[in-house]
Design a protein around this motif. Structure first.
Motif, PDB file in Angstrom:
ATOM      1  N   ARG A  56       0.807  -1.220   0.000  1.00  0.00           N
ATOM      2  CA  ARG A  56       0.000   0.000   0.000  1.00  0.00           C
ATOM      3  C   ARG A  56       0.842   1.273   0.000  1.00  0.00           C
ATOM      4  O   ARG A  56       0.453   2.292  -0.527  1.00  0.00           O
ATOM      5  CB  ARG A  56      -0.863   0.014   1.268  1.00  0.00           C
ATOM      6  CG  ARG A  56      -2.295  -0.268   1.019  1.00  0.00           C
ATOM      7  CD  ARG A  56      -3.082  -0.142   2.273  1.00  0.00           C
ATOM      8  NE  ARG A  56      -2.274  -0.292   3.479  1.00  0.00           N
ATOM      9  CZ  ARG A  56      -2.740  -0.708   4.644  1.00  0.00           C
ATOM     10  NH1 ARG A  56      -3.994  -1.028   4.759  1.00  0.00           N
ATOM     11  NH2 ARG A  56      -1.965  -0.807   5.685  1.00  0.00           N
ATOM     12  N   SER A  57       2.014   1.198   0.646  1.00  0.00           N
ATOM     13  CA  SER A  57       2.762   2.433   0.850  1.00  0.00           C
ATOM     14  C   SER A  57       4.166   2.306   0.264  1.00  0.00           C
ATOM     15  O   SER A  57       4.897   1.379   0.603  1.00  0.00           O
ATOM     16  CB  SER A  57       2.847   2.708   2.356  1.00  0.00           C
ATOM     17  OG  SER A  57       3.830   3.671   2.593  1.00  0.00           O
ATOM     18  N   ARG A  58       4.524   3.235  -0.607  1.00  0.00           N
ATOM     19  CA  ARG A  58       5.871   3.210  -1.210  1.00  0.00           C
ATOM     20  C   ARG A  58       6.934   3.533  -0.173  1.00  0.00           C
ATOM     21  O   ARG A  58       8.101   3.203  -0.315  1.00  0.00           O
ATOM     22  CB  ARG A  58       5.943   4.206  -2.365  1.00  0.00           C
ATOM     23  CG  ARG A  58       5.303   3.683  -3.615  1.00  0.00           C
ATOM     24  CD  ARG A  58       5.898   4.209  -4.933  1.00  0.00           C
ATOM     25  NE  ARG A  58       6.847   5.298  -4.827  1.00  0.00           N
ATOM     26  CZ  ARG A  58       6.529   6.583  -5.011  1.00  0.00           C
ATOM     27  NH1 ARG A  58       5.301   6.921  -5.275  1.00  0.00           N
ATOM     28  NH2 ARG A  58       7.454   7.508  -4.927  1.00  0.00           N
ATOM     29  N   ASN A  59       6.525   4.201   0.883  1.00  0.00           N
ATOM     30  CA  ASN A  59       7.452   4.609   1.942  1.00  0.00           C
ATOM     31  C   ASN A  59       7.725   3.505   2.954  1.00  0.00           C
ATOM     32  O   ASN A  59       8.519   3.694   3.860  1.00  0.00           O
ATOM     33  CB  ASN A  59       6.871   5.817   2.691  1.00  0.00           C
ATOM     34  CG  ASN A  59       7.646   7.069   2.368  1.00  0.00           C
ATOM     35  OD1 ASN A  59       8.666   6.998   1.688  1.00  0.00           O
ATOM     36  ND2 ASN A  59       7.174   8.190   2.871  1.00  0.00           N
ATOM     37  N   LEU A  60       7.020   2.387   2.827  1.00  0.00           N
ATOM     38  CA  LEU A  60       7.277   1.241   3.701  1.00  0.00           C
ATOM     39  C   LEU A  60       8.201   0.313   2.913  1.00  0.00           C
ATOM     40  O   LEU A  60       7.773  -0.351   1.965  1.00  0.00           O
ATOM     41  CB  LEU A  60       5.951   0.560   4.049  1.00  0.00           C
ATOM     42  CG  LEU A  60       5.963  -0.621   5.009  1.00  0.00           C
ATOM     43  CD1 LEU A  60       6.707  -0.295   6.285  1.00  0.00           C
ATOM     44  CD2 LEU A  60       4.525  -1.023   5.352  1.00  0.00           C
ATOM     45  N   ARG A  61       9.483   0.328   3.272  1.00  0.00           N
ATOM     46  CA  ARG A  61      10.504  -0.351   2.462  1.00  0.00           C
ATOM     47  C   ARG A  61      10.857  -1.707   3.053  1.00  0.00           C
ATOM     48  O   ARG A  61      11.594  -1.788   4.033  1.00  0.00           O
ATOM     49  CB  ARG A  61      11.799   0.465   2.426  1.00  0.00           C
ATOM     50  CG  ARG A  61      11.633   1.910   2.134  1.00  0.00           C
ATOM     51  CD  ARG A  61      11.681   2.142   0.627  1.00  0.00           C
ATOM     52  NE  ARG A  61      11.548   3.565   0.411  1.00  0.00           N
ATOM     53  CZ  ARG A  61      12.557   4.415   0.493  1.00  0.00           C
ATOM     54  NH1 ARG A  61      13.765   3.997   0.778  1.00  0.00           N
ATOM     55  NH2 ARG A  61      12.344   5.703   0.302  1.00  0.00           N
ATOM     56  N   VAL A  62      10.310  -2.735   2.461  1.00  0.00           N
ATOM     57  CA  VAL A  62      10.624  -4.087   2.927  1.00  0.00           C
ATOM     58  C   VAL A  62      11.930  -4.532   2.277  1.00  0.00           C
ATOM     59  O   VAL A  62      12.080  -4.457   1.058  1.00  0.00           O
ATOM     60  CB  VAL A  62       9.483  -5.052   2.553  1.00  0.00           C
ATOM     61  CG1 VAL A  62       9.850  -6.477   2.935  1.00  0.00           C
ATOM     62  CG2 VAL A  62       8.204  -4.629   3.247  1.00  0.00           C
ATOM     63  N   ILE A  63      12.885  -4.947   3.110  1.00  0.00           N
ATOM     64  CA  ILE A  63      14.172  -5.404   2.583  1.00  0.00           C
ATOM     65  C   ILE A  63      14.545  -6.744   3.226  1.00  0.00           C
ATOM     66  O   ILE A  63      13.911  -7.173   4.186  1.00  0.00           O
ATOM     67  CB  ILE A  63      15.301  -4.357   2.825  1.00  0.00           C
ATOM     68  CG1 ILE A  63      15.487  -4.090   4.331  1.00  0.00           C
ATOM     69  CG2 ILE A  63      15.008  -3.061   2.087  1.00  0.00           C
ATOM     70  CD1 ILE A  63      16.704  -3.231   4.657  1.00  0.00           C
ATOM     71  N   GLN A  64      15.571  -7.367   2.698  1.00  0.00           N
ATOM     72  CA  GLN A  64      16.089  -8.622   3.271  1.00  0.00           C
ATOM     73  C   GLN A  64      16.711  -8.325   4.638  1.00  0.00           C
ATOM     74  O   GLN A  64      17.128  -7.191   4.890  1.00  0.00           O
ATOM     75  CB  GLN A  64      17.198  -9.175   2.357  1.00  0.00           C
ATOM     76  CG  GLN A  64      16.723  -9.658   1.006  1.00  0.00           C
ATOM     77  CD  GLN A  64      15.804 -10.857   1.130  1.00  0.00           C
ATOM     78  OE1 GLN A  64      16.023 -11.737   1.962  1.00  0.00           O
ATOM     79  NE2 GLN A  64      14.753 -10.875   0.323  1.00  0.00           N
ATOM     80  N   PRO A  65      16.838  -9.351   5.503  1.00  0.00           N
ATOM     81  CA  PRO A  65      17.584  -9.123   6.746  1.00  0.00           C
ATOM     82  C   PRO A  65      18.990  -8.632   6.403  1.00  0.00           C
ATOM     83  O   PRO A  65      19.569  -9.056   5.413  1.00  0.00           O
ATOM     84  CB  PRO A  65      17.657 -10.513   7.389  1.00  0.00           C
ATOM     85  CG  PRO A  65      16.616 -11.333   6.732  1.00  0.00           C
ATOM     86  CD  PRO A  65      16.377 -10.742   5.370  1.00  0.00           C
ATOM     87  N   LEU A  66      19.522  -7.723   7.230  1.00  0.00           N
ATOM     88  CA  LEU A  66      20.851  -7.161   6.960  1.00  0.00           C
ATOM     89  C   LEU A  66      21.885  -7.806   7.860  1.00  0.00           C
ATOM     90  O   LEU A  66      21.559  -8.340   8.926  1.00  0.00           O
ATOM     91  CB  LEU A  66      20.837  -5.654   7.223  1.00  0.00           C
ATOM     92  CG  LEU A  66      19.952  -4.811   6.308  1.00  0.00           C
ATOM     93  CD1 LEU A  66      19.903  -3.371   6.804  1.00  0.00           C
ATOM     94  CD2 LEU A  66      20.474  -4.853   4.874  1.00  0.00           C
ATOM     95  N   GLY A  67      23.132  -7.713   7.460  1.00  0.00           N
ATOM     96  CA  GLY A  67      24.228  -8.144   8.326  1.00  0.00           C
ATOM     97  C   GLY A  67      24.400  -7.180   9.491  1.00  0.00           C
ATOM     98  O   GLY A  67      23.697  -6.170   9.585  1.00  0.00           O
TER      99      GLY A  67
END
Ligand code: UD1
Length: 365
Positions: A256-267
């Motif tokens: 729904r929201s472009r500002n909600l940035r789902v990313i992979q887990p980070l190191g």
């Protein structure tokens, strides 16, 4: 020379063992070996941390993988029983509160091998949380209880533990954070995500109580989407959460929201780069509550309780529960400039591993 065996299994263990392992290696007065149970196994959940933290590859890898609590705990126990018989450690050092921690303590206790528990004494007093069972059991059967904060000392004393076994060493994870800050700050993680320092929020969610219940998870995602109307929200997805979102068909709430940035887990380093420059952190992780306090970044804990009350009493943490309206209100308060400043708790000073190494040497030499 006497031998210390370190047990690690899951993501939050690696940053706690790294400084202890490094300090003991520097001193050369004890032999040590590192056992990885394999509770976490993805590149981004395990290998990246060894590289980021300069941890040597494990001497023994058990590869137990995922499963029910009983399966996972039992597999670690069976494998470790064999390892302890081969390695003959003089001390087993366990950290934190994951299933691998408790499993290792159980096997060592039955073999009459002395156990040191690093991060002892934390209590949420919520037995629906699997980690609380792990904490209570591990502390009960460990010989040496190394605590990160005064509340932990008090909890152990209240449970009738002999004060001579309680060692207030401080928070070893903060050793790693302080040591890594500069290296993390040099990374381009924030820029690469198109974000400006101080103008974004970071959220992590992975507790079964939050993500395994579709209604609860849906409400939390709604709250994030609301916050994302004001400020970008970066959301590195834990594998458990990714699966839960797919299983409950909640992906549309993220889209729904472009500002909600789902990313992979980070190191470790990339995540520290992100959190250290955030305006606000929202989490159900225990470690991140502490890291937020150490970084001076306001944190909203999306749970009903915390086993780390010092982060609330002294640090930047506020426990807000999981009601979406309350989360929105509290987040808005921080975005409007009302975040807690906090102060650094006692012995979160970057020297905890030295105190732990002093203790292990005293116990073994
Ligand atoms: C575990 C710890 C928790 C800790 C968290 C940090 C226990 C009881 N829980 O929870 O205290 O805060 O780690 O991440 O020990 N999975 C993968 N790849 C992996 C690891 C897990 O895909 O490398 C998936 C599997 O589907 C697995 C699920 O995530 O079933 C949960 O993993 P598990 O180790 O059982 O518990 P966590 O939720 O990660």
């Amino acid at each position: 020379m006497k031998k210390v065996l370190h047990i690690v299994g899951a993501r939050p263990n690696f940053m706690k063992v790294a400084p202890i392992h490094r300090e003991l290696a520097r001193r050369h007065r004890l032999v040590q070996a590192l056992v990885h149970t394999g509770q976490h196994y993805d590149l981004q959940m395990s290998d990246v941390f060894f590289a980021d933290l300069g941890l040597p590859p494990p001497d023994v890898h058990l590869g137990v993988g995922s499963g029910s609590h009983a399966e996972q705990t039992a597999r670690v126990m069976l494998e470790l029983d064999r390892v302890f018989s081969d390695q003959r450690p003089d001390l087993v050092s366990v950290v934190g509160d994951v299933n691998s921690t408790m499993a290792a303590a159980l096997v060592a206790a039955k073999r009459l091998i002395p156990i040191a528990h690093v991060e002892a004494g934390l209590r949420s007093f919520d037995r629906t949380m699997p980690e609380e069972i792990n904490r209570v059991v591990t502390d009960r059967i460990s010989d040496h209880l190394l605590t990160p904060s005064r509340d932990a000392d008090e909890n152990l004393r209240a449970e009738g533990i002999d004060p001579a076994r309680i060692h207030p060493v401080g928070n070893v994870m903060i050793d790693t954070l302080l040591r890594s800050r500069q290296q993390a700050a040099a990374l381009s993680t924030v820029r690469d995500l198109g974000l400006s320092p101080g103008h974004y929020a970071v959220c992590t969610l992975h507790r079964p109580s939050n993500v395994d219940d579709p209604d609860r998870l849906g409400g939390l995602l709604d709250a994030l989407a609301f916050i994302a109307e004001r400020i970008p929200v970066v959301f590195p997805l834990h594998p458990r959460t990714r699966k839960a979102i797919a299983a409950a068909s909640l992906q549309p709430k993220l889209d729904r929201s472009r500002n909600l940035r789902v990313i992979q887990p980070l190191g470790y380093l990339a995540f520290l780069c992100l959190t250290s420059q955030a305006k606000l952190i929202l989490t159900d992780s225990g470690g991140l509550q502490e890291e937020s306090t150490a970084l001076g970044v306001p944190c909203l804990t999306l749970r009903e309780n915390t086993e780390r009350p010092v982060t609330v009493a002294e640090g930047t943490n506020t426990v807000v529960g999981t009601d979406p309206d309350r989360i929105r209100t509290e987040a808005a308060r921080i975005l409007d400039g009302g975040g807690k400043q906090g102060r650094i708790p006692e012995r979160w000073d970057g020297h905890t591993a030295e105190r732990i190494a002093d203790l292990y040497e005293r116990l073994l030499t």
